[in-house]
Design a protein around this motif. Structure first.
Motif, PDB file in Angstrom:
ATOM      1  N   ASP A 132      95.171   6.201 -20.108  1.00  0.00           N
ATOM      2  CA  ASP A 132      96.272   5.684 -19.302  1.00  0.00           C
ATOM      3  C   ASP A 132      96.289   6.390 -17.948  1.00  0.00           C
ATOM      4  O   ASP A 132      96.394   7.617 -17.876  1.00  0.00           O
ATOM      5  N   MET A 133      96.197   5.611 -16.858  1.00  0.00           N
ATOM      6  CA  MET A 133      96.216   6.189 -15.520  1.00  0.00           C
ATOM      7  C   MET A 133      97.518   6.911 -15.208  1.00  0.00           C
ATOM      8  O   MET A 133      97.570   7.746 -14.301  1.00  0.00           O
ATOM      9  N   ASN A 134      98.579   6.609 -15.928  1.00  0.00           N
ATOM     10  CA  ASN A 134      99.847   7.291 -15.680  1.00  0.00           C
ATOM     11  C   ASN A 134      99.747   8.790 -15.923  1.00  0.00           C
ATOM     12  O   ASN A 134     100.531   9.573 -15.375  1.00  0.00           O
ATOM     13  N   ALA A 135      98.782   9.196 -16.733  1.00  0.00           N
ATOM     14  CA  ALA A 135      98.610  10.622 -17.011  1.00  0.00           C
ATOM     15  C   ALA A 135      98.203  11.394 -15.756  1.00  0.00           C
ATOM     16  O   ALA A 135      98.423  12.614 -15.674  1.00  0.00           O
ATOM     17  N   THR A 136      97.619  10.706 -14.770  1.00  0.00           N
ATOM     18  CA  THR A 136      97.176  11.398 -13.558  1.00  0.00           C
ATOM     19  C   THR A 136      98.337  11.794 -12.663  1.00  0.00           C
ATOM     20  O   THR A 136      98.181  12.654 -11.794  1.00  0.00           O
ATOM     21  N   LYS A 137      99.493  11.187 -12.851  1.00  0.00           N
ATOM     22  CA  LYS A 137     100.661  11.526 -12.020  1.00  0.00           C
ATOM     23  C   LYS A 137     101.041  12.983 -12.206  1.00  0.00           C
ATOM     24  O   LYS A 137     101.268  13.717 -11.229  1.00  0.00           O
ATOM     25  N   GLU A 138     101.123  13.418 -13.442  1.00  0.00           N
ATOM     26  CA  GLU A 138     101.466  14.813 -13.735  1.00  0.00           C
ATOM     27  C   GLU A 138     100.413  15.760 -13.166  1.00  0.00           C
ATOM     28  O   GLU A 138     100.740  16.824 -12.635  1.00  0.00           O
ATOM     29  N   MET A 139      99.136  15.382 -13.270  1.00  0.00           N
ATOM     30  CA  MET A 139      98.050  16.228 -12.767  1.00  0.00           C
ATOM     31  C   MET A 139      98.161  16.411 -11.260  1.00  0.00           C
ATOM     32  O   MET A 139      97.993  17.518 -10.732  1.00  0.00           O
ATOM     33  N   TRP A 140      98.427  15.314 -10.544  1.00  0.00           N
ATOM     34  CA  TRP A 140      98.536  15.386  -9.079  1.00  0.00           C
ATOM     35  C   TRP A 140      99.767  16.174  -8.665  1.00  0.00           C
ATOM     36  O   TRP A 140      99.697  17.031  -7.778  1.00  0.00           O
ATOM     37  N   GLU A 141     100.899  15.911  -9.317  1.00  0.00           N
ATOM     38  CA  GLU A 141     102.153  16.539  -8.893  1.00  0.00           C
ATOM     39  C   GLU A 141     102.150  18.044  -9.125  1.00  0.00           C
ATOM     40  O   GLU A 141     102.762  18.791  -8.352  1.00  0.00           O
ATOM     41  N   GLU A 142     101.471  18.533 -10.151  1.00  0.00           N
ATOM     42  CA  GLU A 142     101.465  19.982 -10.365  1.00  0.00           C
ATOM     43  C   GLU A 142     100.513  20.676  -9.389  1.00  0.00           C
ATOM     44  O   GLU A 142     100.539  21.900  -9.282  1.00  0.00           O
ATOM     45  N   THR A 143      99.719  19.892  -8.671  1.00  0.00           N
ATOM     46  CA  THR A 143      98.686  20.467  -7.809  1.00  0.00           C
ATOM     47  C   THR A 143      99.030  20.429  -6.330  1.00  0.00           C
ATOM     48  O   THR A 143      98.735  21.369  -5.583  1.00  0.00           O
ATOM     49  N   VAL A 144      99.660  19.348  -5.857  1.00  0.00           N
ATOM     50  CA  VAL A 144      99.740  19.110  -4.418  1.00  0.00           C
ATOM     51  C   VAL A 144     100.475  20.227  -3.674  1.00  0.00           C
ATOM     52  O   VAL A 144     100.092  20.588  -2.546  1.00  0.00           O
ATOM     53  N   ALA A 145     101.504  20.814  -4.272  1.00  0.00           N
ATOM     54  CA  ALA A 145     102.255  21.858  -3.586  1.00  0.00           C
ATOM     55  C   ALA A 145     101.492  23.176  -3.502  1.00  0.00           C
ATOM     56  O   ALA A 145     101.902  24.091  -2.769  1.00  0.00           O
ATOM     57  N   GLU A 146     100.380  23.297  -4.243  1.00  0.00           N
ATOM     58  CA  GLU A 146      99.604  24.537  -4.205  1.00  0.00           C
ATOM     59  C   GLU A 146      98.721  24.645  -2.970  1.00  0.00           C
ATOM     60  O   GLU A 146      98.347  25.747  -2.566  1.00  0.00           O
ATOM     61  N   PHE A 147      98.381  23.501  -2.356  1.00  0.00           N
ATOM     62  CA  PHE A 147      97.453  23.554  -1.222  1.00  0.00           C
ATOM     63  C   PHE A 147      98.005  24.353  -0.043  1.00  0.00           C
ATOM     64  O   PHE A 147      97.284  25.211   0.505  1.00  0.00           O
ATOM     65  N   PRO A 148      99.246  24.129   0.408  1.00  0.00           N
ATOM     66  CA  PRO A 148      99.744  24.946   1.516  1.00  0.00           C
ATOM     67  C   PRO A 148      99.747  26.437   1.206  1.00  0.00           C
ATOM     68  O   PRO A 148      99.533  27.264   2.104  1.00  0.00           O
ATOM     69  N   LYS A 149      99.961  26.806  -0.055  1.00  0.00           N
ATOM     70  CA  LYS A 149      99.909  28.225  -0.428  1.00  0.00           C
ATOM     71  C   LYS A 149      98.485  28.755  -0.262  1.00  0.00           C
ATOM     72  O   LYS A 149      98.275  29.864   0.232  1.00  0.00           O
TER      73      LYS A 149
END
Length: 373
Positions: A132-149
């Protein structure tokens, strides 16, 4: 409104049937399109990241493609449309390193677009056991805020998540210039626009097909962006939309180019591979395709504002409709089976007759945002 182009290494079997080096020529031709767009005053060039899509896109290693263009261009901003940061596709730290490196090579002209991927065929190939592609939402959301750090902390504090983890480490290089590149999200549904806005991200609107769609896009995005809690160093208040564009010396020639370009094949492949995008009911399922486009269909697409096509005056008027609707950036998805010389003509004519009438600001919108950080 600013202007961009979008390239993806489109190599349909119709092209390979007449050219044994079709893949090579497609990729090299598209570097020429970006270089010409730079000369013609376009402000952005977006390069896709796709995998396993034989007929649709062979531009998989877009960071290499963009690295070449960083040296070959002077003013145009170069964007990842997208870098996929799901850990099993591209490890987030490696993504951060690529972004900062491209920012240096382009001297601050890089635009950082991310997303979850639009199709199950390619993304789930990296995620065995997930259906289910919906599983990728959680993967992306836990990651995106880490890039600026990773970009801004002298030593990245590290991360312990559900899908990936890293102990504290110094991530190099750091971005070039102030803060970090503007951050974008590739959105495929109305709810995604509001989500991106709340995080302070610009939107790459690959799913917006006609001018009238801008109403719900702006309602979802512009309302939420005013209350953004940005994950990055600044808010990137930007909605980019893509459309197919063909400009020629006369209306008749532009229509004939569109008739001969195989637009029905491209659109059929979009609906086949991008199975997370909304699509009309009753469409044929690949390998069945939409019917060939004739002059009557092309004229209807122009009338319904689903295609930018015509002579320079007509294309200017059509682009003004997108500007009036509120698009911050209009990005032309080319080539689409159009001959190389016709693509270059489109870029030159738009640069001569359209962009100077609409985009009079010499500074990129994202540059202004980045300088406020």
């Amino acid at each position: 409104m600013e202007f961009g182009i979008f390239v993806q290494g489109y190599v349909p079997d119709t092209r390979r049937a007449v050219d044994p080096q079709a893949e090579h020529h497609a990729l090299m031709d598209e570097t020429e399109y970006v270089i010409q767009a730079d000369k013609s005053g376009f402000k952005y060039a977006w390069a896709s990241e796709h995998h396993f899509l034989e007929q649709y896109s062979h531009l998989s290693a877009n960071e290499v493609f963009l690295g070449y263009l960083a040296h070959a261009t002077e003013r145009i901003h170069l964007g990842s449309g997208i870098f996929n940061p799901l850990a099993k596709v591209n490890h987030p730290v490696k993504v951060a390193e690529k972004v900062a490196m491209l920012d240096h090579l382009s001297k601050g002209r890089f635009e950082f677009g991310t997303g979850r991927g639009a199709g199950s065929h390619e993304i789930l190939g990296f995620l065995p056991g997930i259906e289910d592609m919906n599983a990728t939402k959680e993967m992306w959301e836990e990651t995106v805020a880490e890039f600026p750090k990773m970009f801004l902390q002298e030593e990245y504090e590290g991360f312990q998540g559900k899908h990936w983890s890293l102990p504290p480490r110094k991530v190099f290089p750091k971005p070039y210039g102030p803060s970090h590149p503007a951050m974008w999200y590739a959105a495929g549904s109305p709810s995604s626009y509001a989500m991106a806005a709340k995080k302070g991200l610009g939107v790459l609107g690959f799913s917006v097909q006609r001018v009238q769609d801008m109403e719900w896009v702006l309602e979802q995005y512009k309302g939420a962006i005013t209350e953004a809690e940005p994950v990055g160093g600044f808010v990137n208040d930007n909605v980019m939309v893509t459309t197919t564009a063909i400009c020629a010396e006369t209306h008749e020639k532009a229509v004939q180019i569109a008739v001969n370009s195989g637009l029905n094949r491209l659109q059929s492949l979009v609906f086949y591979y991008h199975d997370t995008f909304p699509k009309p009911e009753g469409l044929p399922v690949w390998p069945e395709m939409l019917p060939d486009f004739n002059e009557e269909i092309v004229e209807l697409l122009i009338e319904e504002e689903l295609l930018v096509c015509g002579d320079p005056d007509e294309v200017l008027a059509q682009c003004r409709r997108w500007e009036q609707a509120g698009a911050d950036q209009l990005s032309f998805g080319i080539p689409v089976g159009v001959a190389k010389e016709d693509v270059l003509t489109t870029l030159k004519l738009v640069g001569e007759h359209v962009i100077p009438e609409i985009d009079t600001d010499p500074v990129h919108r994202t540059t202004r945002f980045r300088q406020t950080a």
